[in-house]
Design an enzyme around this catalytic site. Structure first.
Site, short mmCIF file in Angstrom:
data_model
loop_
_atom_site.label_atom_id
_atom_site.label_comp_id
_atom_site.label_asym_id
_atom_site.label_seq_id
_atom_site.Cartn_x
_atom_site.Cartn_y
_atom_site.Cartn_z
N HIS A 1 12.20 12.63 22.61
CA HIS A 1 12.91 13.77 21.99
C HIS A 1 12.21 14.27 20.72
CE1 HIS A 1 15.51 10.40 20.04
NE2 HIS A 1 14.51 10.72 19.24
N HIS B 1 19.79 11.29 13.94
CA HIS B 1 18.76 10.92 12.95
C HIS B 1 19.20 11.28 11.54
CE1 HIS B 1 16.60 11.33 16.80
NE2 HIS B 1 15.63 10.59 16.31
N GLU C 1 14.11 3.14 20.03
CA GLU C 1 14.93 4.17 20.70
C GLU C 1 14.95 4.01 22.22
OE1 GLU C 1 14.31 7.91 17.56
OE2 GLU C 1 13.20 7.90 19.45
N HIS D 1 6.65 4.29 19.10
CA HIS D 1 6.22 5.03 17.91
C HIS D 1 6.78 4.39 16.66
CE1 HIS D 1 10.07 7.10 18.84
NE2 HIS D 1 10.03 7.79 17.72
#
Ligand code: DHB
Ligand code: FE
Length: 280
Positions: free
Chosen positions: A12, A59, A240, A193
């Site tokens: 995303h 977030h 995530e 990441h």
């Protein structure tokens, strides 16, 4: 009765939203990434689902660090987007389905998942970018969408196993809704990441590919991993990927993989796409 007709996973990444807005999707840097969604878009076009449950992490737009629910579900008829700091122009609001959400929330709570129910919920890039990549940009979105937020930001986080079990409970919840409805579950975020600290920029292609294979054929492998192991392998934000397990749990024991795609790096991330169908 409502039916789960398939599951999708997608990263995303915020920069994806800017690439769409700026018309860059066929530029060299982006082309292979966006082409990875073509079979999924064709499938959505063919199947015409009525509703998508988007599993994502907030977030810092709707929940800040002072109050972070482990699992939260939108129970509204409308969800607004707002720019949470990436310079993304807010999209048109998304239509929800409050009666459906309340049914799902009640079923999940009866199955011992104590959801936070949100009658107002701002959705950030974790929700919006998957919607834009899968459905294009719209003033009126062609599908109802329900946000289901998982805390992957403020420790302690739920485990991959817990997310898998949430997915299994979600299947029971959706399939007990009396109205005929074709539902898709989208698990967003990941793959490897890390955006800060000494390992900022790290990507672990081998681990990402192993996760993709596990999520298709052997979800127990990923479900067995501790969050500290996943973070070691995939980075602090790579955690995530546990949200993909919610999607996987909702599809039942066996799945057919209709499409898989992996591309790294894009922005700071190893990006994966899956389209799965339950196979009993
Ligand atoms: C990136 C990826 C994310 O999942 C996110 O939430 C923010 C940034 C990135 O790759 O840049
Ligand atoms: Fe993210």
């Amino acid at each position: 009765m409502a039916e789960i007709i398939g599951g999708i996973t997608t990263s995303h990444i915020p920069a994806v939203g800017n690439a769409i807005t700026d018309g860059l999707t066929q530029e060299h840097y982006w082309k292979r990434f966006f082409d990875g969604y073509k079979p999924v878009k064709a499938w959505l076009e063919e199947k015409q689902p009525d509703l998508v449950i988007v599993v994502y992490n907030d977030h810092g737009l709707n929940f800040f660090l002072d109050k972070v629910p482990t699992f939260a579900i939108g129970c509204a008829d409308k969800y607004e987007n707002a720019d949470e700091g990436w310079g993304l122009k807010p999209t048109a609001p998304f239509d929800g389905d409050a009666p459906f959400s309340w049914h799902v929330a009640e079923s999940l709570i009866n199955q011992e998942f104590d959801m936070c129910t949100c009658q107002e919920m701002l959705v950030d890039h974790g929700f919006v970018n998957p919607m834009r990549v899968l459905f294009g940009d719209h003033e009126e979105w062609p599908i109802k969408a329900i946000p289901l937020a998982v805390n992957t930001v403020q420790h302690p986080l739920p485990s991959a196993r817990r997310c898998f079990k949430l997915g299994q409970a979600l299947k029971v919840a959706v399939e007990s809704y009396p109205e005929d409805m074709k539902v898709v579950i989208a698990g967003t975020g990941g793959m490897s990441h890390q955006l800060q600290g000494e390992r900022a920029g790290m990507i672990n292609v081998d681990y990402d590919l192993a996760c993709i294979e596990s999520i298709i054929n052997n979800p127990e492998w990923f479900a067995d991993q501790s969050n500290s192991h996943i973070i070691e392998q995939a980075g602090t934000e790579g955690i995530e990927t546990i949200m993909w397990m919610v999607m996987r749990g909702a599809l039942g024991e066996k799945v057919n993989c209709l499409h898989k795609h992996y591309h790294a790096p894009i922005s700071n991330t190893g990006a994966g796409v899956l389209l799965l169908e339950g196979a009993g």
